[in-house]
Design an enzyme around this catalytic site. Structure first.
Site, PDB file in Angstrom:
ATOM      1  N   GLU A   1      -4.997   2.496  -3.840  1.00  0.00           N
ATOM      2  CA  GLU A   1      -3.533   2.493  -3.813  1.00  0.00           C
ATOM      3  C   GLU A   1      -2.997   1.173  -3.272  1.00  0.00           C
ATOM      4  O   GLU A   1      -1.873   1.097  -2.802  1.00  0.00           O
ATOM      5  CB  GLU A   1      -3.025   3.659  -2.953  1.00  0.00           C
ATOM      6  CG  GLU A   1      -3.345   3.580  -1.484  1.00  0.00           C
ATOM      7  CD  GLU A   1      -4.658   4.230  -1.095  1.00  0.00           C
ATOM      8  OE1 GLU A   1      -4.760   4.643   0.062  1.00  0.00           O
ATOM      9  OE2 GLU A   1      -5.573   4.332  -1.936  1.00  0.00           O
TER      10      GLU A   1
ATOM     11  N   ASP B   1       0.852  -1.176   0.000  1.00  0.00           N
ATOM     12  CA  ASP B   1       0.000   0.000   0.000  1.00  0.00           C
ATOM     13  C   ASP B   1       0.897   1.238   0.000  1.00  0.00           C
ATOM     14  O   ASP B   1       1.889   1.304   0.723  1.00  0.00           O
ATOM     15  CB  ASP B   1      -0.884  -0.028   1.257  1.00  0.00           C
ATOM     16  CG  ASP B   1      -1.933   1.054   1.245  1.00  0.00           C
ATOM     17  OD1 ASP B   1      -3.097   0.723   0.977  1.00  0.00           O
ATOM     18  OD2 ASP B   1      -1.589   2.228   1.514  1.00  0.00           O
TER      19      ASP B   1
END
Length: 465
Positions: free
Chosen positions: A374, A331
């Site tokens: 993301e 992430d």
């Protein structure tokens, strides 16, 4: 009114079973003519063996031959011996016609020509039938690579050639890309791409509407693809592949000896290429649609749906065969703040740069996917925890260096946090493996970000870096 009976077949006797007589027997083999006898004083004459195979009575003495000749309509004398001609004229009934000399040669030539024309028509029909069979097969297949091989096999059969290839034009790079090949050694595939050169052979082929026939490439003035020369190719017939006015590629048929491919074969290859180009373009668009269905539009990585499908598939395979399967989840750190400060376009560019970095780091056997805004995952079959952790650490360092490597694109230092888990050590099924890697990821986040954590080390700082 009485129905007329069909005329009986012409009854023919042959004197002379040498080269001319043997050719005449062969030419008449599929005709309705009944050959009642063959005569040659040489038992080894080639036509004698052919007559025996067909069950035709054979004589080596002219006197014995004259008896069955009395029932014939025509006696053909190809011996060229005037004495034989005189004896036939003197002994045969007037109703039996004798052809000798020029007349016999004319009959042989007419028969040979008729047979040659029939064989040519049969060959042409067989070639066209093969192209029709290809069209049916291409309409049924949904596999692009299978279609390339089918097109190539058909082309080689039509041209009776030992080798060939299909090359596609990459419009983005201006290069030709080898898509399929047959009849070449394994190393032929190592040279998969070549750039178009002005005045080169490939450019010449693409600029023509019809197939190009090259009897001997060593006699060409144009530059020739060195791959062909290295493979020993001497002669080529090449047909451009065009679909709806757009150049798709080239169909090559090759021979390793100088040869002028016949015009009929080239014409049929042109027909084949026209249909094949449309079918291949349809399949390419179908495959592109399939790819888009499993690909994230922004990053070109696998999307979440494809990732979940592959995760279930690879987990089942790993459990069945007792093999390791590792999963990395990652992430971008503080991505929302980056987006808010620099805007969504800059955020999208960062995601694309990260995706390209992931693709550069992972192996070809791994699956990289974007599973959220993301959030990314890397599925690594046949991989133990230690190797997966090394990959994760390398990726973490590569991302941290992006701001220095691409200062004009990355507005500030960016980092990622990563979690690693492995089946069967940390989970037994797909859902548990995903959850274990995700737990490790959020432990890395809580531990300060920009770090890698392996699932059992949830209380630790992660892998040293």
């Amino acid at each position: 009114m009485a129905k007329e009976s069909p005329p009986r077949p012409l009854r023919l006797a042959l004197v002379g079973a040498g080269r001319g007589g043997s050719s005449l027997l062969e030419a008449l083999e599929e005709s309705e003519t009944e050959i009642v006898a063959v005569c040659d004083r040489n038992p080894a004459a080639p036509g004698i063996a052919a007559a025996h195979r067909r069950g035709i009575p054979v004589h080596h003495d002219l006197e014995a031959f004259l008896a069955p000749c009395a029932d014939a309509d025509l006696v053909v004398d190809v011996t060229g011996d005037p004495e034989v001609g005189r004896r036939l004229a003197a002994r045969l009934p007037p109703r039996v016609h004798v052809l000798d000399g020029t007349a016999a040669r004319l009959l042989w030539e007419l028969t040979r020509t008729t047979r040659a024309q029939a064989e040519a028509a049969t060959r042409r029909n067989r070639r066209l039938e093969r192209v029709y069979e290809l069209a049916v097969a291409l309409s049924a297949t949904g596999d692009l690579h299978d279609a390339y091989q089918r097109v190539l096999r058909c082309a080689l059969e039509v041209a009776e050639a030992p080798a060939g290839s299909v090359a596609l034009l990459d419009e983005r790079t201006g290069e030709m890309v080898l898509a399929a090949w047959r009849g070449f050694p394994e190393h032929f595939a190592s040279f998969r791409r070549w750039r178009l050169r002005p005045g080169g052979l490939t450019t010449h082929i693409l600029n023509r509407d019809s197939p190009t026939i090259i009897p001997d490439i060593t006699a060409l003035e144009e530059p020739v693809n060195p791959l062909l020369a290295e493979a020993g190719v001497r002669s080529v017939v090449a047909a451009p592949l065009r679909a709806q006015g757009r150049i798709v590629g080239i169909l090559y048929v090759d021979d390793f000896a100088p040869r002028r491919f016949d015009e009929e074969a080239a014409w049929i290859l042109g027909l084949l290429a026209e249909y094949a180009a449309l079918a291949l373009e349809r399949l390419r668009l179908l495959e592109e649609t399939r790819r888009m269905a499993v690909t994230d539009g922004l990053t070109r990585l696998a999307n979440q749906q494809e990732f979940m499908r592959r995760l279930a598939e690879e987990t089942e395979r790993a459990n069945r065969y007792g093999r390791p399967l590792s999963l990395i989840t990652l992430d971008l750190d503080r991505f929302k703040a980056y987006n808010d400060r620099y805007g969504h376009l800059a955020g999208n560019e960062l995601l694309q740069t990260l995706a390209a970095t992931i693709q550069r780091v992972v192996r070809r056997s791994d699956l990289a996917a974007r599973t959220g805004g993301e959030e990314f995952c890397i599925l690594m079959p046949e991989t133990e925890t230690e190797e997966a952790a090394r990959c994760a650490e390398r990726l973490r360092r590569e991302v941290a260096a992006l701001a220095d490597r691409y200062p004009e694109r990355i507005r500030q230092a960016v980092t990622v946090s990563l979690g690693v888990a492995t089946l069967p050590h940390h989970a037994e099924d797909a859902e548990a493996l995903y959850r274990a890697a995700d737990d490790a990821l959020y432990t890395a986040k809580r531990g300060g970000r920009n770090r890698t954590v392996i699932h059992p080390d949830l209380a630790a700082d992660g892998v040293p870096h």
